[in-house]
Design a protein around this motif. Structure first.
Motif, PDB file in Angstrom:
ATOM      1  N   ALA A   1       8.499   4.906  -7.578  1.00  7.26           N
ATOM      2  CA  ALA A   1       7.898   5.054  -5.881  1.00  7.26           C
ATOM      3  C   ALA A   1       7.379   6.121  -6.521  1.00  7.26           C
TER       4      ALA A   1
ATOM      5  N   VAL B   1       6.908   6.983  -1.674  1.00  8.61           N
ATOM      6  CA  VAL B   1       6.903   5.959  -0.507  1.00  8.61           C
ATOM      7  C   VAL B   1       8.130   6.478  -0.401  1.00  8.61           C
TER       8      VAL B   1
ATOM      9  N   MET C   1       3.810   5.931  -5.788  1.00 10.66           N
ATOM     10  CA  MET C   1       2.829   5.181  -6.230  1.00 10.66           C
ATOM     11  C   MET C   1       1.189   6.271  -5.985  1.00 10.66           C
TER      12      MET C   1
ATOM     13  N   THR D   1      11.464  -1.160  -0.773  1.00 10.61           N
ATOM     14  CA  THR D   1      10.893  -0.288  -1.669  1.00 10.61           C
ATOM     15  C   THR D   1       9.136   0.114  -0.312  1.00 10.61           C
TER      16      THR D   1
ATOM     17  N   VAL E   1      10.076   0.872   3.409  1.00  9.26           N
ATOM     18  CA  VAL E   1       9.540   2.444   3.677  1.00  9.26           C
ATOM     19  C   VAL E   1       8.932   2.807   3.705  1.00  9.26           C
ATOM     20  N   ALA E   2       8.259   1.683   3.155  1.00  9.60           N
ATOM     21  CA  ALA E   2       6.698   2.348   3.025  1.00  9.60           C
ATOM     22  C   ALA E   2       5.919   1.916   4.323  1.00  9.60           C
TER      23      ALA E   2
ATOM     24  N   ILE F   1      17.232   2.869  -6.500  1.00  9.05           N
ATOM     25  CA  ILE F   1      17.041   3.514  -5.575  1.00  9.05           C
ATOM     26  C   ILE F   1      17.258   4.355  -3.914  1.00  9.05           C
TER      27      ILE F   1
ATOM     28  N   PHE G   1       7.478   1.059  -8.740  1.00  7.44           N
ATOM     29  CA  PHE G   1       7.825  -0.162  -8.446  1.00  7.44           C
ATOM     30  C   PHE G   1       9.708   0.463  -8.424  1.00  7.44           C
TER      31      PHE G   1
ATOM     32  N   TYR H   1       1.807  10.657  -3.211  1.00  2.12           N
ATOM     33  CA  TYR H   1       2.512   9.747  -2.078  1.00  2.12           C
ATOM     34  C   TYR H   1       3.722   9.385  -3.245  1.00  2.12           C
TER      35      TYR H   1
ATOM     36  N   ASP I   1      14.817  -3.896  -4.532  1.00  5.38           N
ATOM     37  CA  ASP I   1      14.208  -2.904  -4.408  1.00  5.38           C
ATOM     38  C   ASP I   1      12.851  -2.849  -4.418  1.00  5.38           C
ATOM     39  N   THR I   2      12.155  -3.693  -5.015  1.00  5.05           N
ATOM     40  CA  THR I   2      10.728  -3.341  -4.239  1.00  5.05           C
ATOM     41  C   THR I   2      10.758  -4.095  -3.023  1.00  5.05           C
TER      42      THR I   2
END
Lengths: 295, 467
Positions: free
Chosen positions: A256, A40, A258, B94, B97-98, B113, A253, A38, B90-91
């Motif tokens: 990405a 993101v 994850m 992200t 987006v998730a 990112i 983070f 995975y 950015d977190t």
């Protein structure tokens, strides 16, 4: 009692649901995710089995072992320091001296300061050129250090900054100390024993349950060190303070990844579980409960 | 457990409703945009809302709000919902987006990112807009402020470029009787000239300069120069020396090549051989550029032009010259970008919004304060427009036009984050190795060679050439 059962469940529901939704659920999710690739930003997520774990342990990811080693070093340095120092401070605070309440407040105060603020204060204190600590040392003609900016001194320096926040450990020790019956000390006095006898034959045995609890909590907390790396060092210099959780956070983070970060998280979980288990197992031989119960 | 039947149903119904709401939130993120984008300025007449995310200080967000007002005034049927994410941008993005819950337009950072997301096809290719739009094209913008995933696939356009210059305290030069740094690129100092001047302006507590034999580098009161160890600063000199982070064909790690190594070594020598610039350890005591120059802790500093804003507020005689040149005069151009998400339902209106955000008129406060520079080229070439943001302002000293404005137009170089693929992972290896160089424990050559094999494994090519 069925009605009682219903109300009991009703009133515990917030806590149980909170745990189920915000802790247990994400944990199960991350366990599943740790078996996937995975990312993101990718629309496709596929099941990769144990690939993430293979990648970790095969040494392909050097930073995994490096961050693990650094974190172990931190734990080995910090846990004994925290336990010994907080126990010592608790003993002192337990004495019948004037202004005890003020001292207790002073010791606990740093724990209330937000982590970021105290990290900033330490940054200034430990500044190699202008910091108070180096200034004092050089005034006393003692050797100075680069503290957070030296490869070999960075981890001890971080340990030092975290020792500032041991107030809550001290409080728990104090609670343990105040539970010791006076008669035991009187018995030693009658037998002509001094302070050392009191400490070794009464105080320490009587607070072993507290020592046990604090040790476990400190081990768990130390493995999860993150703030200091995030604020003070960003993992530097030369990756010498790349703590495990900081590396995990960066993987999840910033990159990405994850799925991979979830695998990292589970490995840490197992490590912490293992050490907690070890401490629990050995506790039978050194933790003494007054009621005669064993842990 | 005694529960009336009815309440079981109600609970079930509630859970189902909740599930429905939650799943409604997570729209499919891969929906293709409507291809038949309505043409014309007004767009379609249905009422629509565009979501936008930005980071920045309140002062930086103010111009966006102004631009949005201008835009909404022109497009009565469009509302813009601005989401200001002050920390951990950015977190948060992200996470969005998730959850398949992305804005229509977002400010993005090339070094973090933006490219990982672009590689997964999250962004609209702005090339088609640039090709067809009457108002804006690559030629109307300052060079090096568009970001492309590969040639022909533009993922973002910068609302304000930033370049680098040599900021200095005029009084220090006057008192020392030394010619200040030239502002015209043709007269730029060579590196050696720069080092010589920096030596004369580095003073210890006994009043001896670094040019003196009995100078005490342990007791420096005033540094002649300050070059931070951030890649944004040292990249200027790598490029100036003909070096690069990656070879021209995108196949080889290049920081261990002679040109780059020489530049890195010369910067490290400033700290550890000549003692004219604070080492990473010492630089922790150096305040921000404006304070460092004002309090005479530092005589000259290489910094981004955004430093002008703080300098203007500090009220002392500062000025700016061109950076010293190793072989060729070059400045790295860094900027954020606005990107449009592919999932947007209204690409045409979002593009219009992006154009409004690039309008210098909306951000005039940031331009006159010194924080930003405009994106459209005519604001540099048209004397009337240029005067608006460079004349009679505290933030724009006498050297500014030559040292900054002229240089960014003619000597700009794209930021490495824009064309080096996998930049972050390469730098994860480079930065720790460079730590040792800045501290004087290793030569640049040895440090870069020590990681060359690992760095080479992270080389994935260049974005500015066709593979």
């Amino acid at each position: 009692m069925r009605k009682g059962m219903f109300y009991g469940l009703l009133f515990t529901a917030p806590a149980i649901l909170g745990f189920a939704i915000f802790t247990l659920g994400p944990m199960i999710a991350s366990l599943v995710l740790s078996l996937t690739n995975y990312n993101v930003f990718q629309d496709q997520t596929s099941f990769v089995g144990l690939d993430n774990f293979v990648r970790l342990f095969s040494g392909k990811d050097e930073l995994f072992y490096k961050s693990l080693g650094i974190t172990f070093y931190f734990v080995v340095l910090r846990v004994p320091a925290v336990i010994l120092i907080s126990f010592g401070i608790a003993l002192l605070l337990n004495l019948n001296v004037k202004g005890r309440a003020i001292f207790r407040t002073i010791i606990y105060l740093p724990s209330i300061v937000p982590a970021v603020a105290s990290a900033m204060i330490w940054m200034w204190l430990l500044n190699p050129d202008l910091g108070l600590i180096n200034s004092l040392l050089s005034r006393l003609h003692l050797p100075t250090s680069d503290w957070l900016y030296g490869e070999s001194s960075v981890i001890p320096s971080v340990v030092l900054t975290t020792l500032w926040g041991i107030g809550s450990t001290v409080i728990i020790f104090l609670a343990g100390l105040s539970g010791i019956p006076r008669q035991y000390y009187e018995a030693i006095e009658v037998d002509g024993g001094g302070w050392f006898r009191k400490l070794s034959h009464v105080t320490v045995p009587m607070v072993t349950p507290t020592i046990f609890f604090n040790t476990i909590m400190t081990i768990i907390g130390s493995f999860q060190v993150f703030n200091e790396a995030y604020i003070l060092t960003q993992g530097g210099p030369n990756n010498r303070s790349l703590f495990y959780v900081f590396y995990l956070w960066r993987t999840g983070f910033r990159d990405a990844e994850m799925g991979y970060a979830s695998a990292l998280a589970w490995i840490l979980f197992i490590i912490i579980l293992f050490f907690t288990f070890i401490v629990f197992r050995t506790s039978k031989s050194w933790v003494y409960y007054e009621g005669g119960d064993r842990a | 457990m005694l529960l009336p039947r009815k309440s079981v149903f109600i609970t079930l119904a509630l859970i189902l409703m909740l599930a429905a709401v939650l799943s409604a939130c997570s729209k499919s993120g891969t929906a293709s945009p409507e291809t038949s984008a309505p043409s014309g300025n007004a767009g379609s007449k249905e009422n629509i809302t565009l979501r936008m995310t930005v980071w920045g200080s309140p002062e930086e967000v103010a111009p966006y709000k102004k631009a949005i007002q201008n835009f909404e005034a022109k497009h009565s049927n469009v509302k813009v919902e601005l989401q200001h994410i002050a920390a951990d941008y950015d977190t948060k993005l992200t996470t969005m987006v998730a959850g398949n819950d992305v804005p229509d337009i977002a400010m993005m950072e090339s070094g973090t990112i933006a490219f990982p997301m672009a590689e997964q096809g999250k962004f609209y290719n702005l090339q088609e807009f640039l090709d067809t739009d009457a108002d804006i094209s690559p030629d109307t913008l300052v060079p090096n402020i568009t970001y492309s995933l590969e040639p022909g696939n533009v993922i973002g356009i910068g609302p304000g470029p930033e370049s680098f210059g040599l900021f200095y305290n005029e009084d220090i030069f006057k008192e020392a009787g030394i010619e200040p740094p030239p502002s015209n690129v043709a007269d730029a100092w060579t590196w050696d000239e720069f080092v010589e001047v920096a030596k004369k302006l580095t003073v210890d507590t006994n009043g001896k300069t670094a040019a003196d034999p009995d100078f005490d580098p342990k007791k420096i009161k005033q540094y002649g120069a300050n070059l931070s160890t951030w890649w944004g600063v040292y990249s200027n000199f790598i490029y100036s020396n003909g070096g690069d982070f990656i070879s021209a064909d995108g196949k080889t790690f290049a920081l261990n090549q002679p040109e780059a190594v020489e530049a890195l070594q010369k910067i490290a020598d400033l700290m550890n051989v000549h003692h004219v610039s604070p080492s990473p350890v010492q630089s922790k005591n150096i305040p921000a550029t404006n304070v460092a120059l004002q309090t005479k802790k530092v005589a000259m500093t290489v910094d981004g032009q955004w430093a002008s804003a703080g300098l203007a507020q500090s009220k002392f005689n500062f000025n700016v010259g061109v950076m010293p040149v190793m072989k060729e005069p070059v400045t790295t151009v860094v900027c954020g970008m606005f990107s449009i998400f592919k999932s947007t339902k209204h690409p045409q209106e979002t593009w219009e919004l992006l154009k409004a955000l690039l309008d210098p008129e909306a951000s005039i406060d940031m331009l006159t304060a010194g924080t930003w520079m405009p994106s459209p080229k005519d604001w540099y070439t048209d004397p009337v427009l240029l005067a608006k943001w460079t004349e009679n302002l505290d933030a724009r000293p006498s050297g500014y036009k030559e040292a900054i404005v002229d240089v960014i137009l003619t000597k700009g170089h794209q930021t490495p984050t824009g064309y080096v693929k996998n930049f972050n992972n390469i730098m994860d290896l480079v930065n720790p190795a460079l730590d040792k160089v800045w501290l004087g424990q290793q030569t640049a050559q040895a440090a870069m060679d020590s990681i060359a094999v690992k760095a080479q494994a992270q080389i994935k090519g260049r974005r500015d050439i066709k593979e």
